[in-house]
Design a protein around this motif. Structure first.
Motif, short mmCIF file in Angstrom:
data_model
loop_
_atom_site.label_atom_id
_atom_site.label_comp_id
_atom_site.label_asym_id
_atom_site.label_seq_id
_atom_site.Cartn_x
_atom_site.Cartn_y
_atom_site.Cartn_z
N SER A 55 8.59 12.78 14.34
CA SER A 55 9.20 12.14 13.18
C SER A 55 8.28 11.06 12.63
O SER A 55 7.76 10.22 13.37
CB SER A 55 10.54 11.51 13.57
N TYR A 56 8.08 11.08 11.31
CA TYR A 56 7.22 10.11 10.63
C TYR A 56 8.00 9.41 9.54
O TYR A 56 8.94 9.97 8.96
CB TYR A 56 6.01 10.81 9.99
N ILE A 57 7.62 8.15 9.28
CA ILE A 57 8.12 7.45 8.11
C ILE A 57 6.91 6.93 7.34
O ILE A 57 5.82 6.79 7.88
CB ILE A 57 9.05 6.27 8.47
N ILE A 58 7.12 6.67 6.05
CA ILE A 58 6.04 6.13 5.25
C ILE A 58 5.86 4.66 5.61
O ILE A 58 6.82 3.92 5.77
CB ILE A 58 6.36 6.31 3.75
N ALA A 59 4.61 4.25 5.75
CA ALA A 59 4.30 2.93 6.31
C ALA A 59 4.98 1.79 5.56
O ALA A 59 5.40 0.82 6.17
CB ALA A 59 2.78 2.72 6.32
N ARG A 60 5.10 1.88 4.25
CA ARG A 60 5.67 0.76 3.50
C ARG A 60 7.13 0.50 3.87
O ARG A 60 7.66 -0.58 3.61
CB ARG A 60 5.55 1.00 2.00
N SER B 23 -2.11 9.07 -1.00
CA SER B 23 -2.11 7.60 -1.06
C SER B 23 -1.01 6.96 -0.22
O SER B 23 -0.85 5.74 -0.26
CB SER B 23 -2.01 7.09 -2.51
N ALA B 24 -0.25 7.73 0.52
CA ALA B 24 0.79 7.17 1.39
C ALA B 24 0.42 7.42 2.85
O ALA B 24 -0.07 8.50 3.20
CB ALA B 24 2.16 7.77 1.08
N VAL B 25 0.66 6.41 3.69
CA VAL B 25 0.39 6.56 5.12
C VAL B 25 1.69 6.90 5.83
O VAL B 25 2.68 6.20 5.72
CB VAL B 25 -0.19 5.25 5.71
N TYR C 37 0.82 -1.20 0.00
CA TYR C 37 0.00 0.00 0.00
C TYR C 37 0.86 1.26 0.00
O TYR C 37 1.96 1.29 0.55
CB TYR C 37 -0.89 0.05 1.25
N GLY C 38 0.33 2.33 -0.60
CA GLY C 38 0.98 3.63 -0.50
C GLY C 38 2.29 3.70 -1.24
O GLY C 38 3.34 3.92 -0.66
N ILE C 39 2.29 3.49 -2.57
CA ILE C 39 3.54 3.42 -3.31
C ILE C 39 4.05 4.80 -3.72
O ILE C 39 5.17 4.94 -4.20
CB ILE C 39 3.40 2.53 -4.56
N GLN C 40 3.24 5.85 -3.58
CA GLN C 40 3.69 7.16 -3.98
C GLN C 40 4.54 7.78 -2.88
O GLN C 40 4.42 7.44 -1.71
CB GLN C 40 2.49 8.05 -4.30
N THR C 41 5.37 8.73 -3.26
CA THR C 41 6.32 9.29 -2.30
C THR C 41 6.25 10.80 -2.22
O THR C 41 7.18 11.43 -1.74
CB THR C 41 7.76 8.87 -2.68
N LYS C 42 5.18 11.40 -2.69
CA LYS C 42 5.05 12.85 -2.57
C LYS C 42 5.01 13.22 -1.10
O LYS C 42 4.28 12.63 -0.31
CB LYS C 42 3.78 13.32 -3.28
N ILE C 43 5.79 14.21 -0.72
CA ILE C 43 5.90 14.59 0.69
C ILE C 43 5.11 15.87 0.94
O ILE C 43 5.28 16.87 0.24
CB ILE C 43 7.38 14.79 1.09
N PRO C 44 4.23 15.89 1.95
CA PRO C 44 3.43 17.09 2.22
C PRO C 44 4.23 18.15 2.94
O PRO C 44 5.27 17.88 3.55
CB PRO C 44 2.32 16.55 3.13
N ASN C 45 3.75 19.38 2.85
CA ASN C 45 4.31 20.43 3.70
C ASN C 45 3.56 20.42 5.03
O ASN C 45 2.62 19.66 5.22
CB ASN C 45 4.24 21.80 3.02
#
Length: 424
Positions: free
Chosen positions: A391-396, A348-350, A313-321
């Motif tokens: 600090s956050y990381i993308i779930a995948r 689409s990314a967690v 899940y969540g294959i995109q890597t766009k990073i929010p501000n």
């Protein structure tokens, strides 16, 4: 340090349709129809397994927006004590002199109510009538800084966990608001008595599944044999599939066997040890239903072990501000059955909070003051993003960083994470 062995997700969601049985009246006043102030019990779940934990949320809807809007709320939620237990979810607080819900067993699911404009206490247990077979959970919230309790986003202000008792048989049950112990106050300090309630109906117990699939991690079921390396340990899951298409992991409830113990040995709870080269099958049985899957064991460098990459899940890597991240949808996160701090769903990314998830997985995080990045086992985490000091990381990336497996609930509102043997 090595991550804790995966606790298989026996407490994960069983979402079984309850349309086929007669329901209990669940609303003393329908807020959606009358637009009357309402205190509502909500949950993403409709059905629960024995031993499963469930997050129960409470929201106040249709709050008047005039000058007499709500300033504080004390709410009592009632549940059947023969169905649910809270013993593993509470702790004794010496300063308060009473039991309260542990910090990792309740959370504030809304960004609105996480601000300094609101104060929310840990829930605490009560038993208003010891003879009625029910117990209560008391929740408290107050608005600060001359603010009012605002429900324009129609969000729950708190979620807390209850656990279904292991001996529970299939039955209907109700979690509801009770007037005793519930008190709403407007901005003048006057009590508000005119409100409706909406309760939550649940089916507890487990019907017989249509079939059982044996899977690796949270990858979708497949008829392809598992290709494993000799003299290694593996973690499997038993996935029950029901007539209506709902699913539930029943790994810990199932009994495990193998057709050839000279090739593979089962250690229980989905643990598998490859002993010798060859083919065998592993079986998981729940009640009268058995799932079976072929296993092929090879040498470490065998060409047959080359596998196609798995898409998560969540294959995109766009990073929010910072602004767009704060406005992103809140995602509830459970780690090995315990509640972590919520994450955010963006493009689409967690994004999951690294420290909170790592702690529940049994992994200590640190901080590299030179590179200004968090660390795991002394190694810096480059693909890490900080919002509001967290600090956050993308779930995948959890799989490669922490050896964790992931599964969405049916409505994709809760990301459930379980730990497995950490990859070296």
């Amino acid at each position: 340090m090595c991550i804790l062995r995966k606790t298989t997700a026996a407490l994960l969601t069983l979402l079984v349709s309850i349309a086929s049985f007669t329901g209990i009246v669940t609303a003393s006043t329908s807020a959606s129809i009358s637009k009357k102030l309402s205190v509502d019990v909500i949950s993403n779940y409709s059905s629960l397994l024995p031993g499963q934990s469930v997050m129960v949320s409470v929201k106040i809807s249709n709050i008047p927006s005039d000058h007499k809007g709500l300033r504080s709320a004390k709410i009592a939620v009632s549940y059947d004590e023969n169905v649910f237990s809270s013993e593993d979810n509470i702790r004794f607080d010496k300063a308060l002199g009473k039991y309260i819900w542990r910090d990792d067993n309740f959370f504030i699911p809304s960004k609105t109510f996480e601000t300094a404009d609101y104060h929310i206490d840990n829930p605490y247990p009560e038993d208003f009538n010891p003879a009625d077979g029910r117990k209560e959970v008391v929740l408290s919230m107050s608005a600060l800084n001359s603010k009012m309790i605002d429900s324009t986003a129609d969000e729950a202000f708190i979620s807390f966990s209850l656990t279904v008792k292991n001996e529970v048989k299939i039955q209907n049950t109700l979690i509801n608001i009770v007037s005793e112990g519930t008190m709403l106050q407007d901005t003048t300090g006057a009590s508000v008595h005119s409100y409706g309630t909406i309760s939550k109906q649940l089916l507890v117990g487990a019907p017989t599944p249509k079939r059982i699939e044996i899977v690796r991690g949270t990858i979708s079921p497949s008829s392809d044999p598992f290709k494993l390396i000799v003299n290694n340990g593996y973690e499997l899951n038993a996935l029950a599939i029901f007539d209506n298409g709902d699913t539930a992991y029943v790994t810990e409830q199932a009994s495990w066997e193998t057709t050839d113990p000279q090739v593979i040995a089962t250690l229980g709870r989905g643990s598998l040890q490859t002993i010798g080269l060859g083919n065998a099958s592993v079986m998981a049985t729940l009640g009268t239903m058995t799932g079976k899957h072929e296993v092929r064991v090879y040498l470490a460098n065998a060409p047959e072990l080359i596998e196609k990459p798995v898409v998560y899940y969540g294959i995109q890597t766009k990073i929010p501000n910072e602004k767009s991240f704060a406005a992103a949808k809140v995602v509830q996160i459970k780690v090995n059955g315990k509640t972590a701090e919520p994450g955010r769903l963006f493009d689409s990314a967690v994004f999951v909070p690294l420290r909170s998830v790592s702690k529940l997985l049994g992994v200590d995080t640190g901080y590299d003051s030179i590179k200004k990045l968090p660390t795991i086992d002394g190694k810096t985490i480059a693909n890490c993003y900080t919002f509001s000091g967290v600090s956050y990381i993308i779930a995948r990336n959890l799989t490669s960083l922490l050896g964790a497996d992931m599964q969405w609930d049916k409505n994709k509102t809760t990301l459930m994470i379980t730990s497995s043997a950490k990859k070296q």
